[in-house]
Design a protein around this motif. Structure first.
Motif, PDB file in Angstrom:
ATOM      1  N   ILE B 253      40.221  37.205  53.126  1.00  0.00           N
ATOM      2  CA  ILE B 253      40.815  37.467  51.809  1.00  0.00           C
ATOM      3  C   ILE B 253      39.735  37.377  50.725  1.00  0.00           C
ATOM      4  O   ILE B 253      39.634  38.247  49.856  1.00  0.00           O
ATOM      5  N   LEU B 254      38.897  36.333  50.787  1.00  0.00           N
ATOM      6  CA  LEU B 254      37.853  36.184  49.767  1.00  0.00           C
ATOM      7  C   LEU B 254      36.874  37.358  49.824  1.00  0.00           C
ATOM      8  O   LEU B 254      36.441  37.867  48.797  1.00  0.00           O
ATOM      9  N   LEU B 255      36.537  37.773  51.041  1.00  0.00           N
ATOM     10  CA  LEU B 255      35.604  38.903  51.166  1.00  0.00           C
ATOM     11  C   LEU B 255      36.204  40.147  50.526  1.00  0.00           C
ATOM     12  O   LEU B 255      35.516  40.895  49.820  1.00  0.00           O
ATOM     13  N   ALA B 256      37.501  40.373  50.753  1.00  0.00           N
ATOM     14  CA  ALA B 256      38.155  41.534  50.136  1.00  0.00           C
ATOM     15  C   ALA B 256      38.178  41.389  48.620  1.00  0.00           C
ATOM     16  O   ALA B 256      38.007  42.372  47.894  1.00  0.00           O
ATOM     17  N   VAL B 263      36.561  48.098  42.766  1.00  0.00           N
ATOM     18  CA  VAL B 263      37.515  49.189  42.922  1.00  0.00           C
ATOM     19  C   VAL B 263      38.376  49.315  41.664  1.00  0.00           C
ATOM     20  O   VAL B 263      38.619  50.421  41.149  1.00  0.00           O
ATOM     21  N   LEU B 264      38.817  48.162  41.135  1.00  0.00           N
ATOM     22  CA  LEU B 264      39.605  48.172  39.901  1.00  0.00           C
ATOM     23  C   LEU B 264      38.793  48.748  38.746  1.00  0.00           C
ATOM     24  O   LEU B 264      39.293  49.562  37.958  1.00  0.00           O
ATOM     25  N   ALA B 265      37.524  48.338  38.650  1.00  0.00           N
ATOM     26  CA  ALA B 265      36.662  48.829  37.575  1.00  0.00           C
ATOM     27  C   ALA B 265      36.524  50.338  37.661  1.00  0.00           C
ATOM     28  O   ALA B 265      36.567  51.040  36.637  1.00  0.00           O
ATOM     29  N   ALA B 266      36.383  50.874  38.875  1.00  0.00           N
ATOM     30  CA  ALA B 266      36.258  52.318  39.044  1.00  0.00           C
ATOM     31  C   ALA B 266      37.513  53.023  38.562  1.00  0.00           C
ATOM     32  O   ALA B 266      37.452  54.038  37.857  1.00  0.00           O
ATOM     33  N   ILE B 267      38.679  52.454  38.892  1.00  0.00           N
ATOM     34  CA  ILE B 267      39.943  53.066  38.456  1.00  0.00           C
ATOM     35  C   ILE B 267      40.034  53.055  36.930  1.00  0.00           C
ATOM     36  O   ILE B 267      40.378  54.056  36.297  1.00  0.00           O
ATOM     37  N   ILE B 429      44.318  47.105  51.371  1.00  0.00           N
ATOM     38  CA  ILE B 429      44.443  47.779  50.078  1.00  0.00           C
ATOM     39  C   ILE B 429      43.067  48.209  49.581  1.00  0.00           C
ATOM     40  O   ILE B 429      42.844  49.357  49.193  1.00  0.00           O
ATOM     41  N   VAL B 430      42.108  47.273  49.600  1.00  0.00           N
ATOM     42  CA  VAL B 430      40.761  47.582  49.102  1.00  0.00           C
ATOM     43  C   VAL B 430      40.183  48.762  49.870  1.00  0.00           C
ATOM     44  O   VAL B 430      39.658  49.713  49.278  1.00  0.00           O
ATOM     45  N   LEU B 431      40.292  48.733  51.194  1.00  0.00           N
ATOM     46  CA  LEU B 431      39.668  49.784  51.996  1.00  0.00           C
ATOM     47  C   LEU B 431      40.333  51.129  51.756  1.00  0.00           C
ATOM     48  O   LEU B 431      39.654  52.155  51.655  1.00  0.00           O
ATOM     49  N   VAL B 432      41.655  51.135  51.627  1.00  0.00           N
ATOM     50  CA  VAL B 432      42.351  52.403  51.402  1.00  0.00           C
ATOM     51  C   VAL B 432      41.957  52.983  50.046  1.00  0.00           C
ATOM     52  O   VAL B 432      41.600  54.162  49.935  1.00  0.00           O
ATOM     53  N   VAL B 433      41.992  52.156  48.994  1.00  0.00           N
ATOM     54  CA  VAL B 433      41.654  52.659  47.656  1.00  0.00           C
ATOM     55  C   VAL B 433      40.209  53.146  47.636  1.00  0.00           C
ATOM     56  O   VAL B 433      39.891  54.216  47.107  1.00  0.00           O
TER      57      VAL B 433
END
Lengths: 461, 461, 461
Positions: B253-256, B263-267, B429-433
């Motif tokens: 979880i921490l690694l993700a 990813v959020l910043a990119a969005i 979620i991280v990997l899919v986005v």
């Protein structure tokens, strides 16, 4: 830096782009390597040599002149010749007057001569400004440009301005100058490249002593005893079983010895009521090599982890297990799960894992680049708080490992207790004393003393 | 440096070898330690004190004078007294005029006073040049010369020349000065030594929260459930089995969470069409502690590795294995090799090993001395490309570990799914986005935005 | 530094506290980021731009003027525009005369243009002092202030004084300037940020080649052979068994290749009788990437350790073991302990553990911050003495692992020997040649040659 003042006053038009000429006496290996590097960094270089023929070995762009001619061309002269040939410099005393002589020489043995080479040079040619530098850099490192080892160049000298000039050159070569003070430090600087891990000597000798003792101790208990009484050949225990007994014991004792001097120092400070009287010499030395003691302990703990983790792959262990199962199968028996046993086994493993992980973390924070990035409070938190937690976990690991074997008579062979019992003595003493020192009645005065308070102040502030 | 200009204009003959005298107000612990070190480095030192009796504690070679006399002897005065005693300096205002005052003080609490001690000093004695320095160095470190912790000395002040003079002294003591700008930075510098890993607070609290949650979750599923329904006492699972369930979950979880803010910043950047509007505060803070998050995750992964590797040594595991073999032996049965099972078991182990090794590599490259030796492109390659590969491997490791257990109803006890299923939510979620963001239709505008392009530019360049 | 002389002569009253104004041409991403950082560090900043409207993106406190006006305000002009737009600078030649131009540009490809951007700039605007700097720093790192990657700023230029001015700015920004010499070095500096681990390319390609070869070699022997002759499906060996065969083999070969060039160099030096003739190019390159070769070898050794330690957890290994026990149980047999077998198994494990631990230690000492803290003698002791000890231990580990399997015909499938036998070739050659070179009759002349002695000296010293 100080060159400016010199330039402005003496030769104002010299505020040009050029670096000042550097003269090197001696066209030997080191002289040439240094000359090569200086030319690369933009310094005009002139060699002083008995033989002024230019050879293919002399770096391109350098001039080779007689000693006297070369010396006149530069304010800085690097003396890249051996100490036994220094005497000819007396004949050049007039030309060298006021110049900066850089002594780069090394000896073959620590404290080979009564005075350092640099001080000898200063006596030989009075009126010059002698600076010690570059002796810690190897010709090979300069040539290959790899400089894998240290980039630190220790510099010392009595003349501040001369030292600054040399330190500027050091910086221009991409190296890091470290000002070590006056020429008195030359002896130490000359000894430095001859040293081989001086701070590690005591921890390594101590651990070798402990290893030897516990090796024979375990040999007697685990190999010779069963051979004598049960005629069993367990000589192969020498490969893994005995090392895996020695490593944790030595690691635990060394780890406890890291914290013992701090506890002793606290007792001494409490007793004396001041922190300003010096500790005994042995305690001072001990305190200075605590980091090394801890890292040697970590190495033994690391070996212990590896030795433990290969246990199930060992052919002997597999044989023992299948044998045990087979003997149960022959008797058509099954074993019930012994929950106490499972608890003991799991918790000593868990304590060991946590202890080792914390210990590993302590090791990482002792890396120079990591410890440079923490402040003093953080460093003390890690090394003191986490350090004691590590000691507690590792001691508990050993205690739980012992379990109820402490009182069982079968653990005593030839009246020798199990080796791990011996390893618990020092850590337990350290932890008990530390626990006592935490009590407010002792902790409060100790904190005051460490902040500079004195029970019997010598004069009122 | 700038001293030169001063020297040349004011006292031309002073281009001698000597370092300039330094005055220290206060003969307390830190003042004495600093004085000792200054003398070692060749500075004449004079102490200013109410009591001018020389005591044995004053370093050899230092003079002790009254405050006024001492101040007159030096251009730099180190104020080694506590803030509450600063007020007496107003009476010396005339003598101190134009001098450099070095504030070395620390507070007991973060932001103890409305203004920093150095700013307070500057207000008290206007006409002086106040420089903040040395507050991050401990007296003990100066005395013992070990300086295991940081050699960095933060320096700030409004007067460039005064700051340079102090930074020269810092360098001469073998420490590393770091210019932090104007005296406004003093507050931050004074808070620095009081900090205890501020960047680590969020990652450690977060991981503690996760550990607590998953501990009770696993306790219910793995200890209480079998106790209630099967009356089995698996309480010893608390030592190893449950930690070895928590550690990989928290690590994953921490690694993700290390890669989620990117990813959020990119969005956000894609949505806003510019990189120049600030991110929300929480995202900024999150992005700044990604390194710490990653290292905490690595620590949990490390524990997971150790916990996993001791499995075959556990008494419970040995008992379970011999019990299974014995029950087969009693029935005179043998098992055939289940190739699917062998494939699953081997590949989740292999994925775990590769993931952990890459993770370990990422950890090594985050060591300051390593990351200082790679260029920007290399750093990004390691932290971004290898980082995502690590996340993919670790997620795959968990997925394959699950195998076909996902759909089996026996994995649901009291409707609680197996804990590792919960740990897969964030990484997936991280990997899919991230996978979506790689598509050229999104990647191209994002790259442009990051190079400074704006969808709605505010003015034409 | 040299600014002083300039100040004193030209504008004596300018010994004030203010930093000198810096001009930045270009208001693009990097220009703004650098301007922001400069203002933070106390420099007045003025931007030169075609469009002099101040936008919200321009850092607060900076002025935006036309190029000509801005250039007049400062002695240093940072050219933060792309090479293809440089040409307009020719029109400003008069205003720029004598100024310091800082080229911060990067290219998109290595060696994109025949001459470096900085040299091109110097040709375009003669009469200026061009300095290359800041190209290795990213805009993002400057903005966020994290600077996780390198703080090193490579600086080069033909004018010493201009270079010093730029290096002072670099230091003031909290970065580390590294003087790389004249403007000729600009090409290399511009290529630097485009590089992706150039020193690692050869070791990684070599290891990938070895991995591929040994993968198919092992596939044939361990999966295809049993499938063809015994119809057994061991395809799951691809996950762990085969990697655990490849890793130690590649690690051992690479480790031996670290020491092979040193041995070859010694032979060449002995043959030529001098150390001053250059080695062949391939040998030079090989020697320079030994550290990287060693670290790749260590990574494979690390994987080997993990793959080995998970063996007892593997489902296949558990099945094999229980199967063996069950078949013995069915026959009502027990096995006696095979002491020779126990000895072999334990000693190859012990050798492996010791070898890996030493190898790990070598890896730690190659960390930049650790190797910076040892002297030359210590570095050579670790890397040479301990390195050879590691090679001996790892070779012995492989030899003992082989045990008596060397001569057994069952190790040869399709006439292919076991893969580990192939891995022993290089290490054994290195160790044998090294052993021969230690003999005094060869060691003595070699030592002399390395100290600069020549068999056929070209001129008498």
């Amino acid at each position: 830096m100080n060159k400016n003042s010199y330039n402005i006053m003496a030769l104002a038009p010299n505020t040009s782009n050029k670096r000042e000429t550097v003269c090197i006496f001696g066209t030997g290996d080191f002289g040439r390597a240094l000359g090569h590097k200086l030319i690369q960094s933009g310094y005009p270089v002139v060699f002083g040599s008995r033989n002024t023929q230019t050879s293919s070995l002399i770096p391109k762009g350098a001039e080779v002149l007689s000693h006297a001619e070369a010396a006149q061309k530069a304010a800085i002269i690097i003396i890249a010749i051996q100490r036994q040939h220094y005497s000819f410099l007396t004949s050049l005393a007039e030309i060298l007057h006021g110049k900066v002589l850089v002594d780069v020489s090394n000896n073959l043995k620590i404290n080979q001569y009564p005075e350092s080479n640099a001080e000898y040079l200063a006596q030989l040619v009075p009126g010059t400004k002698v600076v010690k530098a570059f002796n810690t850099v190897s010709a090979w490192a300069l040539q290959s440009g790899t400089l894998d080892a240290s980039r630190q160049v220790f510099v010392c000298g009595d003349d501040m301005e001369a030292k600054q000039m040399v330190m500027d050159i050091v910086r221009a070569l991409g190296l890091t100058p470290l000002d070590q003070g006056s020429l008195l430090a030359a002896q130490e600087i000359e000894n430095y490249p001859l040293q081989l891990f001086p701070m590690w000597k005591f921890p390594i000798l101590l651990s070798l002593g402990l290893v030897t003792f516990f090796f024979f101790y375990s040999l007697i208990r685990d190999v010779i005893y069963p051979y004598v009484y049960e005629s069993k050949d367990f000589s192969f225990f020498i490969a893994i079983s005995i090392p895996n007994r020695i490593c944790p014991i030595v690691a635990l004792i060394l780890l406890a010895l890291v914290y013992l001097p701090g506890v002793l120092a606290a007792i001494i400070q409490l007793y004396r009521g001041t922190k300003y009287s010096r500790f005994p010499d042995w305690l001072d030395k001990w305190m200075l090599c605590r980091k090394q003691l801890g890292l040697v302990a970590l190495a033994f703990a690391f070996l212990h982890v590896l030795y433990t983790l290969v246990i199930p792959i060992r052919s002997f262990v597999r044989w023992r297990m299948s044998n045990r199962i087979l003997s149960l199968a022959l008797k058509n028996e099954t074993e019930p799960l012994n929950t106490t046993h499972a608890w003991l086994s799991d918790s000593y493993l868990a304590l060991g894992i946590l202890g080792f992980s914390l210990f590993f973390l302590l090791g990482i924070t002792s890396l120079p680049s990591v410890s440079n990035n923490v402040n003093w409070r953080e460093f003390r938190f890690v090394q003191s708080k986490l350090g004691y937690l590590t000691l507690i976990l590792c001691t508990a690991h050993t205690l739980v490992y012992g379990g109820n074997r402490f009182l069982s008579p079968s653990s005593y062979r030839w009246y020798l207790p199990n080796a791990y019992m011996l390893s618990l003595i020092v850590p337990c003493i350290v932890l008990v004393v530390k626990f006592v020192l935490i009590f407010p009645c002792l902790d409060k005065p100790l904190t005051q003393i460490r902040q500079g308070w004195e029970r019997n102040p010598q004069y009122p502030e």
